[in-house]
Design a protein around this motif. Structure first.
Motif, PDB file in Angstrom:
ATOM      1  N   ASN A  43       0.711  -1.675  -0.080  1.00  0.00           N
ATOM      2  CA  ASN A  43      -0.388  -0.411   0.123  1.00  0.00           C
ATOM      3  C   ASN A  43       0.645   0.880  -0.041  1.00  0.00           C
ATOM      4  O   ASN A  43       2.139   1.194   1.010  1.00  0.00           O
ATOM      5  N   TYR A  44       0.510   2.023  -0.700  1.00  0.00           N
ATOM      6  CA  TYR A  44       1.226   3.622  -0.656  1.00  0.00           C
ATOM      7  C   TYR A  44       0.282   4.640   0.102  1.00  0.00           C
ATOM      8  O   TYR A  44      -0.674   4.492  -0.273  1.00  0.00           O
ATOM      9  N   TYR A  45       0.877   6.038   0.187  1.00  0.00           N
ATOM     10  CA  TYR A  45      -0.166   7.098   0.917  1.00  0.00           C
ATOM     11  C   TYR A  45      -0.437   8.220  -0.339  1.00  0.00           C
ATOM     12  O   TYR A  45       0.622   8.659  -0.824  1.00  0.00           O
ATOM     13  N   ALA A  46      -1.351   8.957   0.164  1.00  0.00           N
ATOM     14  CA  ALA A  46      -1.126  10.455  -0.565  1.00  0.00           C
ATOM     15  C   ALA A  46      -1.058  11.800  -0.276  1.00  0.00           C
ATOM     16  O   ALA A  46      -2.342  11.253   0.858  1.00  0.00           O
ATOM     17  N   MET A  47      -0.855  12.979   0.164  1.00  0.00           N
ATOM     18  CA  MET A  47      -0.696  13.959   0.880  1.00  0.00           C
ATOM     19  C   MET A  47      -1.998  15.086   0.814  1.00  0.00           C
ATOM     20  O   MET A  47      -2.075  15.144  -0.064  1.00  0.00           O
ATOM     21  N   ASP A  48      -2.083  15.413   1.633  1.00  0.00           N
ATOM     22  CA  ASP A  48      -3.043  16.685   1.594  1.00  0.00           C
ATOM     23  C   ASP A  48      -2.244  17.397   1.261  1.00  0.00           C
ATOM     24  O   ASP A  48      -0.805  17.999   0.637  1.00  0.00           O
ATOM     25  N   PHE A  49      -2.917  19.086   1.204  1.00  0.00           N
ATOM     26  CA  PHE A  49      -1.949  20.533   0.596  1.00  0.00           C
ATOM     27  C   PHE A  49      -1.191  20.595   1.613  1.00  0.00           C
ATOM     28  O   PHE A  49      -1.443  20.620   2.934  1.00  0.00           O
ATOM     29  N   LEU A  50      -0.245  21.615   1.715  1.00  0.00           N
ATOM     30  CA  LEU A  50       1.472  21.836   2.648  1.00  0.00           C
ATOM     31  C   LEU A  50       1.194  23.441   3.906  1.00  0.00           C
ATOM     32  O   LEU A  50       0.624  23.384   4.341  1.00  0.00           O
ATOM     33  N   TYR A  51       0.449  23.739   2.654  1.00  0.00           N
ATOM     34  CA  TYR A  51      -0.115  25.242   3.792  1.00  0.00           C
ATOM     35  C   TYR A  51      -1.237  25.801   3.011  1.00  0.00           C
ATOM     36  O   TYR A  51      -1.547  26.637   3.942  1.00  0.00           O
ATOM     37  N   VAL A  52      -2.388  24.839   2.796  1.00  0.00           N
ATOM     38  CA  VAL A  52      -3.897  25.994   2.810  1.00  0.00           C
ATOM     39  C   VAL A  52      -4.340  24.277   3.916  1.00  0.00           C
ATOM     40  O   VAL A  52      -4.144  23.338   3.742  1.00  0.00           O
ATOM     41  N   PHE A  53      -5.289  25.296   4.833  1.00  0.00           N
ATOM     42  CA  PHE A  53      -5.776  24.913   5.441  1.00  0.00           C
ATOM     43  C   PHE A  53      -7.229  25.284   5.617  1.00  0.00           C
ATOM     44  O   PHE A  53      -7.440  25.308   6.381  1.00  0.00           O
ATOM     45  N   PRO A  54      -8.353  24.327   4.768  1.00  0.00           N
ATOM     46  CA  PRO A  54      -9.364  24.668   4.155  1.00  0.00           C
ATOM     47  C   PRO A  54     -10.663  25.078   5.137  1.00  0.00           C
ATOM     48  O   PRO A  54     -11.078  25.745   5.419  1.00  0.00           O
ATOM     49  N   THR A  55     -10.100  24.095   6.653  1.00  0.00           N
ATOM     50  CA  THR A  55     -11.588  24.415   7.416  1.00  0.00           C
ATOM     51  C   THR A  55     -10.611  23.250   8.623  1.00  0.00           C
ATOM     52  O   THR A  55      -9.893  22.788   7.629  1.00  0.00           O
ATOM     53  N   HIS A  56     -11.064  23.717  10.089  1.00  0.00           N
ATOM     54  CA  HIS A  56     -10.398  23.058  11.235  1.00  0.00           C
ATOM     55  C   HIS A  56     -11.220  21.960  12.185  1.00  0.00           C
ATOM     56  O   HIS A  56     -11.175  21.057  12.717  1.00  0.00           O
ATOM     57  N   LEU A  57     -12.652  22.436  10.676  1.00  0.00           N
ATOM     58  CA  LEU A  57     -12.923  20.612  11.768  1.00  0.00           C
ATOM     59  C   LEU A  57     -13.837  20.033  11.047  1.00  0.00           C
ATOM     60  O   LEU A  57     -13.556  19.710   8.973  1.00  0.00           O
ATOM     61  N   GLN A  58     -13.156  18.779  11.382  1.00  0.00           N
ATOM     62  CA  GLN A  58     -12.984  17.747  10.680  1.00  0.00           C
ATOM     63  C   GLN A  58     -13.817  16.786  10.234  1.00  0.00           C
ATOM     64  O   GLN A  58     -13.844  16.647   9.143  1.00  0.00           O
ATOM     65  N   ALA A  59     -15.580  16.937  10.655  1.00  0.00           N
ATOM     66  CA  ALA A  59     -16.644  16.270   9.843  1.00  0.00           C
ATOM     67  C   ALA A  59     -17.015  16.978   9.221  1.00  0.00           C
ATOM     68  O   ALA A  59     -17.214  16.846   7.696  1.00  0.00           O
ATOM     69  N   ALA A  60     -16.511  18.386   8.848  1.00  0.00           N
ATOM     70  CA  ALA A  60     -16.578  19.409   7.531  1.00  0.00           C
ATOM     71  C   ALA A  60     -15.402  19.074   6.306  1.00  0.00           C
ATOM     72  O   ALA A  60     -16.174  18.899   5.163  1.00  0.00           O
TER      73      ALA A  60
ATOM     74  N   LEU B 111      -9.796   6.720   2.503  1.00  0.00           N
ATOM     75  CA  LEU B 111      -9.447   8.098   3.243  1.00  0.00           C
ATOM     76  C   LEU B 111     -10.000   8.042   4.056  1.00  0.00           C
ATOM     77  O   LEU B 111      -9.816   8.210   5.369  1.00  0.00           O
ATOM     78  N   ILE B 112      -8.598   9.377   5.269  1.00  0.00           N
ATOM     79  CA  ILE B 112      -8.417   9.485   6.085  1.00  0.00           C
ATOM     80  C   ILE B 112      -8.485  11.287   6.670  1.00  0.00           C
ATOM     81  O   ILE B 112      -7.557  11.858   6.127  1.00  0.00           O
ATOM     82  N   VAL B 113      -9.416  11.623   7.558  1.00  0.00           N
ATOM     83  CA  VAL B 113      -9.771  12.682   7.791  1.00  0.00           C
ATOM     84  C   VAL B 113      -8.820  12.649   9.640  1.00  0.00           C
ATOM     85  O   VAL B 113      -9.414  12.120  10.159  1.00  0.00           O
ATOM     86  N   PHE B 114      -8.076  13.906   9.444  1.00  0.00           N
ATOM     87  CA  PHE B 114      -7.596  14.051  10.442  1.00  0.00           C
ATOM     88  C   PHE B 114      -8.593  14.775  11.757  1.00  0.00           C
ATOM     89  O   PHE B 114      -9.202  15.424  10.929  1.00  0.00           O
ATOM     90  N   LYS B 115      -7.958  15.094  13.529  1.00  0.00           N
ATOM     91  CA  LYS B 115      -8.725  15.953  13.961  1.00  0.00           C
ATOM     92  C   LYS B 115      -9.013  17.057  13.769  1.00  0.00           C
ATOM     93  O   LYS B 115      -9.512  18.138  14.167  1.00  0.00           O
ATOM     94  N   ASN B 116      -7.394  17.445  13.276  1.00  0.00           N
ATOM     95  CA  ASN B 116      -7.825  18.852  12.758  1.00  0.00           C
ATOM     96  C   ASN B 116      -8.189  19.577  10.999  1.00  0.00           C
ATOM     97  O   ASN B 116      -7.542  20.348  10.995  1.00  0.00           O
ATOM     98  N   GLY B 117      -8.504  18.429  10.676  1.00  0.00           N
ATOM     99  CA  GLY B 117      -8.909  18.685   9.349  1.00  0.00           C
ATOM    100  C   GLY B 117      -7.972  18.288   8.022  1.00  0.00           C
ATOM    101  O   GLY B 117      -8.907  17.973   7.126  1.00  0.00           O
TER     102      GLY B 117
END
Length: 731
Positions: free
Chosen positions: A254-271, A460-466
């Protein structure tokens, strides 16, 4: 429990006065809408199957041919049936049932349709022949020869208009089988910088003996397979490199892919989960309708194979005793969600439509607010997918083949994909860049070893901080396919979907939306022991992985291109220099290239440690002049680019050697040459997936939306397992 009552379409009770029938109109309405949605999808698939089947022709072309044919025959006063009905009339009383004018119309339609099918057949085979020519790859950068220009005009002429994702599949050429002589020559060329004279002379003798004796016999079987199948490599590659592996697929595959490095669209995990899940399901809808454009090279003229998209969703790897299998269902209306040791089934369709982002966020909020504890054995259950495959296969047969366990396992394996609402926080920290990225990457690669379902096509892995990311299983497709999906999600999330000022998804809550369903398990003590054993194996493997990601922003591929050097060749040569400075020697180096210019193509190996690269590295280690170093760098770069072209155009050596070895095992023939070649360890693995495969967002205008891409486990960990697997699989 409102959703439980809504799930029952009707109830009845027997009373002294008779049967009291109670209908739930909402449940019946949902059944009707669900059936309507299902029939719409079937019709779209049927229509797309016709459109793809007749490409590069089209139904419109059939009308044009029929009208043109009927008009021309009428103008020329010819029989539109070309005498067909006259000959049939000698044996069948056609005139009794059909007037002469009707015969002309029906016969003209039949002959015209045959003419249309013939035109499609000719166009498709001419296009396949044109796409078999790869001389365009050898043009100088920024220049195009007259031959290539003429070829491009012909390709455009014989290609249809508005192709769908799978339109070119029948027009793609088959992967050619290289000659044994060429493969031996290229292998010895790749082995020369890694061997001293004595070793090389011995290996040269083995290669010549193989070329003269056993090789031609094995080659005959490969040629036969290449004529019979769409691709002589891909099915064996999938089975023996991936599905027959009995070790853990976590880290090793298995392999992985990352999110944006510098952009944090929201801090809400559910959103964040709401927008991402909606974007992924929207992509699936486009995929089902074949509305995703096929990928092209060379100014959108050369199509790439799209076969790997077929199993992106609703797919799971199922463990077996000797080999795993890939289970794919055509339709799935739910996802599986993991949070704090509990599993949930979440429907993403309601009222016959895909849930909106705010409605999906609503479901995720319900899961996050659920304070119930995991059932016995539930928390670490997914560790079965992270450990060795045989214990998982045994446990699946013994404990998950009946009752509530089977129902819950089906809910996971038949889900569109798997979602983990992670209870940790991961993010790129500019003040602590390396450690933050290391932690982020390891979390995506293996997590806690029990909070990802590694058998699913992707998690899809969504962390606590979004922050979010993907973990993908490798057997069904290669990383560029998942990268295409991920870039779609990253572009759609902040741009088209966006968030409200308070960080929630845009839109309104749904007042009547049934909540997530908690999956139920009955895990006996014996199964719990197997889960714990798999978890221990997975944790030992995860602890053995060192992951270091070092951000580099001094320059990029733009500067390298200005120096008239291939960025890929530049990086490969730099890696050789760095490895030599660290180890004091050269090593066998693996770089993956794609073979999707051919039908059902996957990858080929570029052996990037060459004589030319070694000459440049030695020049850098000595006190050579700048001019001499530049000259050697150019030669090494040109050599690497040529190897990459050969790999892309079916002239690589490693897949050919792999298939020759398999044939030798099937025939019970021992080859010292093949055995030694496939035992050689890859010390450097340098595969990569480029960013921006599709132009969905402009990094020049929005450089903050850059991602660090993805990664995978070290290939050396897989090397010993690979050879053991190849020796075992035919014995």
């Amino acid at each position: 429990m409102a959703e439980a009552h809504q799930a029952v379409a009707f109830q009845f009770t027997v009373t002294p006065d008779g049967i009291d029938l109670q209908l739930c109109h909402e449940a019946l309405r949902q059944i009707y809408l669900s059936g309507l949605h299902s029939w719409k999808k079937r019709f779209i698939r049927f229509k797309n199957g016709i459109m793809t089947g007749v490409y590069p022709g089209s139904p419109t072309g059939l009308v044009v041919v029929l009208v043109g044919y009927m008009s021309s025959t009428k103008y020329a006063q010819m029989d539109p049936t070309l005498g067909l009905f006259t000959k049939l009339g000698q044996h069948l009383p056609i005139s009794k049932y059909m007037a002469e004018d009707s015969q002309h119309v029906v016969g003209g339609v039949l002959v015209g349709t045959g003419l249309w099918v013939t035109i499609i057949f000719v166009m498709r085979n001419v296009l396949k022949y044109l796409l078999s020519w790869h001389g365009w790859m050898y043009n100088q950068h920024g220049k195009m020869s007259i031959k290539t220009s003429i070829w491009m005009v012909l390709v455009r002429l014989f290609s249809g208009r508005k192709p769908m994702l799978y339109s070119f599949q029948n027009a793609l050429p088959r992967l050619p089988v290289p000659s044994v002589k060429d493969t031996m020559r290229r292998y010895l060329e790749s082995a020369r910088p890694l061997m001293d004279d004595e070793e090389y002379n011995r290996m040269e003798g083995l290669a010549k003996d193989f070329e003269k004796n056993l090789g031609p016999r094995l080659q005959w079987y490969l040629k036969l397979k290449s004529w019979w199948t769409s691709n002589y490599v891909s099915d064996w590659w999938e089975e023996y490199i991936y599905l027959r592996g009995r070790g853990p697929i976590m880290v090793n595959s298995n392999y992985y892919a990352m999110d944006f490095l510098y952009v944090f669209p929201t801090h809400l995990q559910a959103a964040r989960a709401g927008n991402a899940i909606h974007a992924i399901m929207f992509y699936r809808r486009k995929l089902d309708r074949a509305q995703i454009k096929p990928l092209f090279l060379l100014e959108n003229r050369v199509p790439l194979c799209s076969a790997q998209w077929e199993r992106m969703f609703n797919t799971s790897r199922v463990p077996g005793q000797e080999s795993d299998t890939i289970q794919h269902v055509t339709e799935s209306k739910h996802i599986a969600v993991f949070h704090r040791g509990r599993f949930f089934k979440v429907y993403v369709f309601y009222d016959g439509r895909l849930l909106l982002p705010r409605e999906i966020e609503q479901q995720m909020e319900r899961i996050l607010a659920d304070k119930s504890e995991p059932q016995f054995g539930e928390q670490a259950l997914a560790a079965l997918t992270a450990g060795d495959r045989i214990p998982w296969a045994n446990a699946r047969t013994e404990y998950f083949s009946r009752g509530k366990n089977k129902q819950s396992l089906d809910a996971i394996e038949k889900a569109a994909f798997f979602v983990t609402l992670d209870d940790t926080e991961q993010r790129y920290d500019t003040e602590n860049p390396i450690e933050s990225l290391d932690s982020y990457a390891k979390s995506l690669l293996h997590g806690k070893c029990y909070d990802r379902w590694f058998d699913k096509s992707f998690n899809l892995i969504v962390f606590k901080n979004g922050t979010m990311g993907l973990n993908a299983e490798h057997s069904w497709a290669d990383a560029p396919i998942v990268g295409h999906l991920w870039e779609h999600v990253l572009s759609m999330d902040p741009n088209k979907l966006g968030y409200a000022e308070d960080g929630h998804c845009k839109g309104k809550l749904h007042p009547n939306l049934p909540g997530p369903q908690r999956l139920q398990w009955d895990i006996p003590e014996e199964c719990q022991n197997i889960i714990n054993s798999s978890l221990n194996v997975a944790k030992a493997l995860a602890d053995d992985v060192d992951c270091h990601i070092i951000p580099f922003s001094d320059f990029g591929k733009g500067l390298i291109k200005k120096c008239r050097t291939s960025p890929d060749a530049f990086i490969q040569i730099a890696l050789q220099l760095a490895h030599f400075r660290d180890k004091g020697k050269f090593c066998l180096t693996y770089e993956a290239s794609m073979t999707r210019l051919f039908r059902e193509g996957r990858t080929e190996t570029v052996r990037s440690c060459t004589m030319e690269t070694c000459a440049f590295v030695r020049a850098m280690m000595r006190d050579e002049t700048r001019e001499e170093r530049m000259k050697l760098l150019k030669e090494a770069s040109e050599k690497h680019q040529n190897l990459y072209r050969l790999a892309m155009t079916g002239k690589g050596i490693d897949r050919h050697l792999f298939c020759l070895y398999l044939v030798s095992k099937y025939l019970g023939e021992e080859s010292p040459f093949l055995k030694e070649v496939l035992s050689e360890p890859w010390r450097l693995s340098t595969s990569q997936t480029p960013l921006q495969q599709v132009e969905l967002f402009d990094l020049k205008r929005h450089p903050e939306r850059v991602s660090s891409g993805g990664g995978f486990g070290p290939l050396v960990m897989l090397q010993s397992r690979l050879m053991a697997r190849l020796h075992w699989m035919c014995n």
